[in-house]
Enzyme design. Sequence first.
Site, PDB file in Angstrom:
ATOM      1  N   MET A   1       0.836  -1.197   0.000  1.00  0.00           N
ATOM      2  CA  MET A   1       0.000   0.000   0.000  1.00  0.00           C
ATOM      3  C   MET A   1       0.879   1.259   0.000  1.00  0.00           C
ATOM      4  O   MET A   1       0.374   2.367   0.258  1.00  0.00           O
ATOM      5  CB  MET A   1      -0.942   0.000   1.204  1.00  0.00           C
ATOM      6  CG  MET A   1      -1.898  -1.189   1.183  1.00  0.00           C
ATOM      7  SD  MET A   1      -3.407  -0.912   2.105  1.00  0.00           S
ATOM      8  CE  MET A   1      -2.762  -0.688   3.740  1.00  0.00           C
TER       9      MET A   1
ATOM     10  N   GLU B   1      11.795  -0.269   5.150  1.00  0.00           N
ATOM     11  CA  GLU B   1      12.734  -1.389   4.988  1.00  0.00           C
ATOM     12  C   GLU B   1      12.014  -2.752   4.990  1.00  0.00           C
ATOM     13  O   GLU B   1      12.488  -3.703   4.371  1.00  0.00           O
ATOM     14  CB  GLU B   1      13.804  -1.300   6.081  1.00  0.00           C
ATOM     15  CG  GLU B   1      14.996  -2.203   5.909  1.00  0.00           C
ATOM     16  CD  GLU B   1      15.647  -2.151   4.532  1.00  0.00           C
ATOM     17  OE1 GLU B   1      16.076  -3.218   4.056  1.00  0.00           O
ATOM     18  OE2 GLU B   1      15.720  -1.056   3.922  1.00  0.00           O
TER      19      GLU B   1
ATOM     20  N   HIS C   1       9.056  -3.472   3.567  1.00  0.00           N
ATOM     21  CA  HIS C   1       8.630  -3.681   2.173  1.00  0.00           C
ATOM     22  C   HIS C   1       9.836  -3.995   1.281  1.00  0.00           C
ATOM     23  O   HIS C   1       9.778  -4.871   0.435  1.00  0.00           O
ATOM     24  CB  HIS C   1       7.973  -2.409   1.617  1.00  0.00           C
ATOM     25  CG  HIS C   1       6.752  -1.950   2.335  1.00  0.00           C
ATOM     26  ND1 HIS C   1       6.728  -0.801   3.095  1.00  0.00           N
ATOM     27  CD2 HIS C   1       5.491  -2.461   2.403  1.00  0.00           C
ATOM     28  CE1 HIS C   1       5.508  -0.619   3.577  1.00  0.00           C
ATOM     29  NE2 HIS C   1       4.741  -1.616   3.189  1.00  0.00           N
TER      30      HIS C   1
HETATM   31  P1  AMP Z   1       1.336  -2.880   3.502  1.00  0.00           P
HETATM   32  O1  AMP Z   1       1.924  -1.823   2.638  1.00  0.00           O
HETATM   33  O2  AMP Z   1       1.235  -2.500   4.941  1.00  0.00           O
HETATM   34  O3  AMP Z   1       0.065  -3.461   2.943  1.00  0.00           O
HETATM   35  O4  AMP Z   1       2.369  -4.075   3.486  1.00  0.00           O
HETATM   36  C1  AMP Z   1       2.792  -4.654   2.272  1.00  0.00           C
HETATM   37  C2  AMP Z   1       3.552  -5.917   2.563  1.00  0.00           C
HETATM   38  O5  AMP Z   1       4.693  -5.589   3.378  1.00  0.00           O
HETATM   39  C3  AMP Z   1       2.737  -6.948   3.363  1.00  0.00           C
HETATM   40  O6  AMP Z   1       3.021  -8.242   2.860  1.00  0.00           O
HETATM   41  C4  AMP Z   1       3.250  -6.750   4.766  1.00  0.00           C
HETATM   42  O7  AMP Z   1       3.128  -7.917   5.551  1.00  0.00           O
HETATM   43  C5  AMP Z   1       4.698  -6.414   4.519  1.00  0.00           C
HETATM   44  N1  AMP Z   1       5.300  -5.719   5.663  1.00  0.00           N
HETATM   45  C6  AMP Z   1       4.859  -4.590   6.274  1.00  0.00           C
HETATM   46  N2  AMP Z   1       5.646  -4.269   7.326  1.00  0.00           N
HETATM   47  C7  AMP Z   1       6.604  -5.229   7.390  1.00  0.00           C
HETATM   48  C8  AMP Z   1       7.712  -5.475   8.257  1.00  0.00           C
HETATM   49  N3  AMP Z   1       7.989  -4.682   9.278  1.00  0.00           N
HETATM   50  N4  AMP Z   1       8.481  -6.569   8.020  1.00  0.00           N
HETATM   51  C9  AMP Z   1       8.194  -7.414   6.983  1.00  0.00           C
HETATM   52  N5  AMP Z   1       7.178  -7.221   6.127  1.00  0.00           N
HETATM   53  C10 AMP Z   1       6.385  -6.158   6.318  1.00  0.00           C
END
Ligand code: AMP
Length: 290
Positions: A30, A35, A37
């Site tokens: 999103m 780091e 992502h």
């Molecule tokens: P989001 O942008 O929050 O929808 O996250 C996109 C992807 O990044 C999802 O698969 C999340 O699980 C992953 N993600 C977000 N924060 C972290 C983190 N701290 N460590 C590992 N993966 C993450």
Amino acid sequence: MQVIRDIDTLRAWRRSRTEAGETVALVPTMGYLHEGHLSLCRIAASHADRVVATIFVNPTQFGPNEDFESYPRDEGADIVKLAENGVHCVFLPTVDMMYPTGYDTFVEVQGLTAPLCGASRPGHFRGVTTIVCKLFHLVQPNVAVFGLKDYQQYLVIRKMVQDLLMDIQVVGGPIVRDLDGLALSSRNAYLSPRGREAATVLYRGLTAAREAYEAGERDPRVLREVALAPIQAEPLARVDYVEVLDAETLGEARPDRPMVVAMAVFVEKPRLIDNLVLGGSPGGRSEEPG
Ligand code: AMP
């Protein structure tokens, strides 16, 4: 890195990759990238010839009183970060593209979506599986990488892929944390300096549960109390849920099987989530993720 903003161009890009005999890995996000992502992008690059990242703040996974409108966005910075981390193509669709007027179709996984965030955020996972399914159809990835930070989401996506017979390998990337243990999240941007400090209680709760587990404690109710204690002692934190469940089924935890300690905690404005798997690998698999 190619920046693609429409579906026809994305499909043409994918066709050309197939013609070149290349495999493709997808990292859906999103945006407002950190780091966590970027680590997923690097994992993706180690699994396929080409990496596609998507940036789309998906309205259907937000509840009516949640932060869809105010969700942090910084497209320019995100594009630079992706280009620097091995991404070959970024897809930035609009809401109208992903949800054409009059759309009436959703994808829903049952069972695994009942507890935890499924209970706290009705409709959330239906929005997630629907958008991920659409992205899978558009990108046709060989591999898709999801962060274990969203542990339930990772299990739900794996189940969707299995149940809908999708030929996609789902890979889980380890949680990336700040030096003090706070899991990186785009929503950490909402925290004041004092809130940022208070937010370390999530990791402190998880660490306390791990220490108890390593000392031999196997009663899920006791482990839950141990994880809960530091959070309840922090005035800026308000618990949404803290649960200890079976790490594979999200059903009742059993002492002889891997368990997940999963939590959602409001700290000031944002609702933060975190988790830790005890006694095994995430998702109940024998191999390490990533
Ligand atoms: P989001 O942008 O929050 O929808 O996250 C996109 C992807 O990044 C999802 O698969 C999340 O699980 C992953 N993600 C977000 N924060 C972290 C983190 N701290 N460590 C590992 N993966 C993450």
